[in-house]
Scaffold this active site. Structure first.
Site, mmCIF file in Angstrom:
data_model
loop_
_atom_site.group_PDB
_atom_site.id
_atom_site.type_symbol
_atom_site.label_atom_id
_atom_site.label_comp_id
_atom_site.label_asym_id
_atom_site.label_seq_id
_atom_site.Cartn_x
_atom_site.Cartn_y
_atom_site.Cartn_z
ATOM 1 C CB CYS A 44 -0.776 -37.510 -17.335
ATOM 2 S SG CYS A 44 0.524 -38.308 -16.360
ATOM 3 C CG ASP A 444 -7.154 -3.745 -20.281
ATOM 4 O OD1 ASP A 444 -7.910 -3.423 -21.212
ATOM 5 O OD2 ASP A 444 -7.386 -3.492 -19.085
ATOM 6 C CG ASP A 624 -7.624 -4.175 -14.955
ATOM 7 O OD1 ASP A 624 -7.831 -4.100 -16.191
ATOM 8 O OD2 ASP A 624 -8.164 -3.424 -14.133
ATOM 9 C CG ASP A 628 -8.501 -7.386 -19.749
ATOM 10 O OD1 ASP A 628 -8.743 -7.060 -20.918
ATOM 11 O OD2 ASP A 628 -8.348 -6.568 -18.820
#
Length: 725
Positions: A44, A444, A624, A628
């Site tokens: 699609c 991170d 977090d 990021d």
């Protein structure tokens, strides 16, 4: 403020967080948003983008499968009304969409609608099966016909309502001369109903209304399970847009004037009061304060701000009023560019082809061909169109993709339940399949591997008198280092000294009078301390030499275990952070991470993740912060803690509900097992078809037997999925 972040006093170049070139070119173009409720697979996406990009005036079209929408860059004279007919001719329902007006209400309504159809199909199916018991028990003639007609009266309206999603999708495909998985489903249901009505009208022994209803019920169950796995997914780009400030205080000839941010232009002077968020990118021309740049760098400790420092939209002014001169407004701000990066990354991730899509690609045409050949063969052989129709219906029902449709949702639901009990929430339908393919893990630092909250490390190095003075000054400020110092001193039983005239000097620290002496707690340059490589706050009492309070960021529980588990599994581990080089290197050495990158901006993180993907790596990103978000969206699969910023949680595929990182490695193991179960389910469905289809083709399976066999295969697939629990 009261403290000194000696490793981060240099200005963070957040104002260049956006890419050097706009992620979506041609600023004169308009952006059109289209809602596409009928799309459901990678085919699609390809069809919609091909049709839109081929239309004159369209510069670029991107489809987001999760959100079921298309974002189109077009010439100023092109309108949504010009594009909607193009998509309708291609077989897709389309509506103009205002991205800012989206809400979860529509998604909730779709879920309730699907659940209602499932309930109606289940209730009707049970009633018709009860009526069928009398026929199986030997009811004949008028009694049998009466039960058949009652079953028809229940089944026809129930299927007309419950099977609407299949009818709509099948019709959308057929009217543009293409096939999808709903076409054989609808044909099987219609053939079962037509055959049953024919048999009932001719006082035949068998009717298959229960088969049609059972088929509808199981298929709706699979569709609803799939919906539930997608229900939590929203656009991180929308969350980023929500951070943009709607109004600002503009300075005109020294007078304050509140205006809409959309009316600001480059060069305007803007006043940002303490606690306010920067409405535009700019340069500070007056004032001193500290800035919370966690949106762009991920680091929670404030940065000193004074005239000449560049600032970015979305940063928070903490202590003193600042006057800034706008250098970028509207779509040119770093925050808006970051939203563009995230939207592009989400669109790219939506192109992932799931195992179900791959398995179903050749299924629909194969089913139609087999059923048609069975009809022709039996009609030629027997000359009885009634017999030929019965066998064709049996073939369609017995090969109906019910088991195939349940193969993935059943496993995903079981695996999601297992991980939820361990503190992880699966948000995206294909997240487990992608997680099983991971070979590289990017972490991170602040707020992910570490707690993001500073802790005092040298409390015992100070005299009680110094601690009492420091505590009194620290309690007069809300700076993160002051809060950490005050907490540690209180826990050690220290009581604050009695100070007079305590004041806070924005951007520098706090000061007061103690027994006739001036005392200060704050930045090294303000207190006479020495700049160093470690986060510190300095205390000076009168003419005494300054003393330092040193801080470190504690590891998040389970961080070391998660890193070690990934290393044992043979995965490459990379640490990337916006923090200083020394802090990142120290943490990498502590955890045994060989590859690390420091002082990384949001664009740097996203670019590095994309580079890894271009090398053929399957990247798991764990982060977090807002900085990021683009990297989370660009990764093959992503995880965020529940404490993360909304935009980061939304951009991620999996949310870690607790504070412990240890379950992350276990999630990868569960994902591998889940993928194994999915492949097993496909094999079960294949073996079932190999055995059952020949029986239907040679006439040994009536539509009712075919429906029971189909149900058996679906139940088998579901039970196999439950082994994950």
């Amino acid at each position: 403020m009261t403290a000194q972040l000696t490793s981060g006093t240099a200005a963070c170049p957040g104002c260049i967080a956006g890419p050097a070139e706009p992620a979506r070119p041609v600023p004169e173009d308009v952006q059109i948003a289209l809602s596409l409720p009928g799309i459901h697979c990678s085919a699609c996406i390809a069809t919609v983008e091909r049709e839109l990009n081929a239309h004159p005036g369209v510069e670029d079209a991107r489809v987001n499968l999760t959100l079921k929408r298309a974002m189109v860059k077009a010439s100023p004279d092109l309108r949504a009304a010009d594009l909607i007919p193009v998509l309708e001719r291609a077989g897709y329902e389309a509506h103009e969409l205002d991205p800012g007006a989206l809400s979860a209400t529509q998604s909730d309504k779709a879920g309730r609608d699907l659940l209602m159809r499932l309930a109606v199909a289940g209730f009707a199916s049970m009633n018709v099966m009860l009526l069928s018991v009398s026929v199986w028990s030997g009811a004949t003639d008028a009694t049998r016909d009466m039960f058949h007609w009652i079953s028809a009266a229940i089944a026809l309206p129930a299927i007309a309502f419950s099977a609407q999603p299949f009818f709509a999708n099948a019709w959308s495909a057929l009217r543009v001369r293409r096939l999808n998985m709903d076409v054989p489903i609808v044909l099987a249901i219609l053939l079962a109903l037509v055959t049953s009505l024919w048999e009932t009208a001719l006082s035949g022994e068998h009717a298959y209304f229960d088969a049609a209803l059972t088929l509808t019920f199981f298929l709706l169950a699979g569709r609803y399970l799939d919906y539930r796995t997608r229900a939590a997914a929203r656009s991180a780009a929308e969350e980023l847009t929500a951070l943009e400030v709607p109004r600002a205080i503009k300075l005109v000839d020294g007078a304050e004037e509140e205006v809409a941010v959309a009316t600001l232009t480059v060069g305007d002077l803007i006043l940002v009061r303490p606690g306010g968020r920067m409405p535009v990118d700019g340069e500070i021309v007056d004032g001193q304060s500290e800035l919370d740049r966690s949106l762009l760098t991920g680091e929670t400790l404030p940065v000193f701000a004074e005239a000449g420092l560049t600032v970015s939209a979305g940063e928070v002014n903490l202590t003193g009023p600042l006057t800034i001169r706008a250098t970028a407004v509207g779509e040119d701000t770093s925050l808006h560019r970051m939203a563009d990066l995230v939207a592009i990354a989400e669109s790219g991730r939506s192109r992932y082809t799931s195992l179900a899509d791959k398995a179903a690609k050749l299924y629909a045409p194969g089913v139609h061909i087999l059923s048609a050949l069975s009809f022709l063969g039996w009609y030629i052989y027997s000359g009885d169109i009634r017999t030929a129709l019965n066998i064709a219906a049996a073939v369609l029902i017995i090969t109906c993709p019910c088991a195939l449709g349940l193969a993935v949702p059943a496993v995903t639901t079981a695996a999601s339940g297992r991980l939820f009990r361990k503190g992880m929430l699966i948000k995206h339908a294909t997240a487990l399949e992608r997680l099983a393919e991971v070979d590289t893990v990017v972490f991170d630092k602040t707020g992910t591997l570490t707690s993001g909250a500073p802790e005092l490390t040298n409390l015992g190095d100070h005299s009680r008198a110094d601690l009492e003075v420091a505590l009194a000054l620290a309690e007069a400020s809300s700076h993160p280092l002051s809060v950490a110092l005050a907490r540690s001193a209180r826990e050690a039983g220290i009581r604050p000294a009695k100070l007079q005239d305590i004041v806070e000097v924005p951007g520098y620290g706090t000061e007061g009078n103690y027994r006739g002496q001036r005392v200060r707690l704050g930045r090294a340059a303000w207190t006479g301390g020495d700049e160093g490589n470690q986060t510190a706050a300095w205390l000076v009492v009168g003419a005494q030499a300054p003393v330092s309070f040193l801080f470190s960021d504690a590891l998040r529980p389970g961080a070391a275990e998660a890193v070690q588990a990934f290393r044992d599994a043979g995965k490459e581990i990379i640490l990337i952070s916006g923090d200083s080089r020394g802090a990142v290197q120290a943490l990498a050495g502590k955890l045994g991470i060989e590859t690390w990158i420091a002082q990384a901006l949001p664009q740097d993180k996203a670019t590095h993740v994309q580079d890894l993907r271009d090398q053929g790596r399957h990247v798991l990103m764990v982060g977090d912060g807002l900085n990021d978000t683009a990297a989370l969206a660009a990764a093959h699969v992503s995880i965020s803690p529940a404490s993360a910023l909304d935009a980061a949680r939304v951009a991620s595929d999996i949310v870690l509900l607790g504070n412990d990182l240890a379950p992350i490695a276990d999630a990868c193991d569960t994902a591998v097992k889940a993928t194994k179960r999915i492949r097993e389910n496909f094999r079960i469905a294949t073996v079932y078809n190999i055995i059952a289809v020949p029986l239907a083709v040679i006439g040994l399976a009536t539509p009712l037997i075919a429906a029971l066999a189909m149900s058996t295969s679906s139940i088998t697939v579901s039970l196999n999925a439950l082994r994950l629990r």
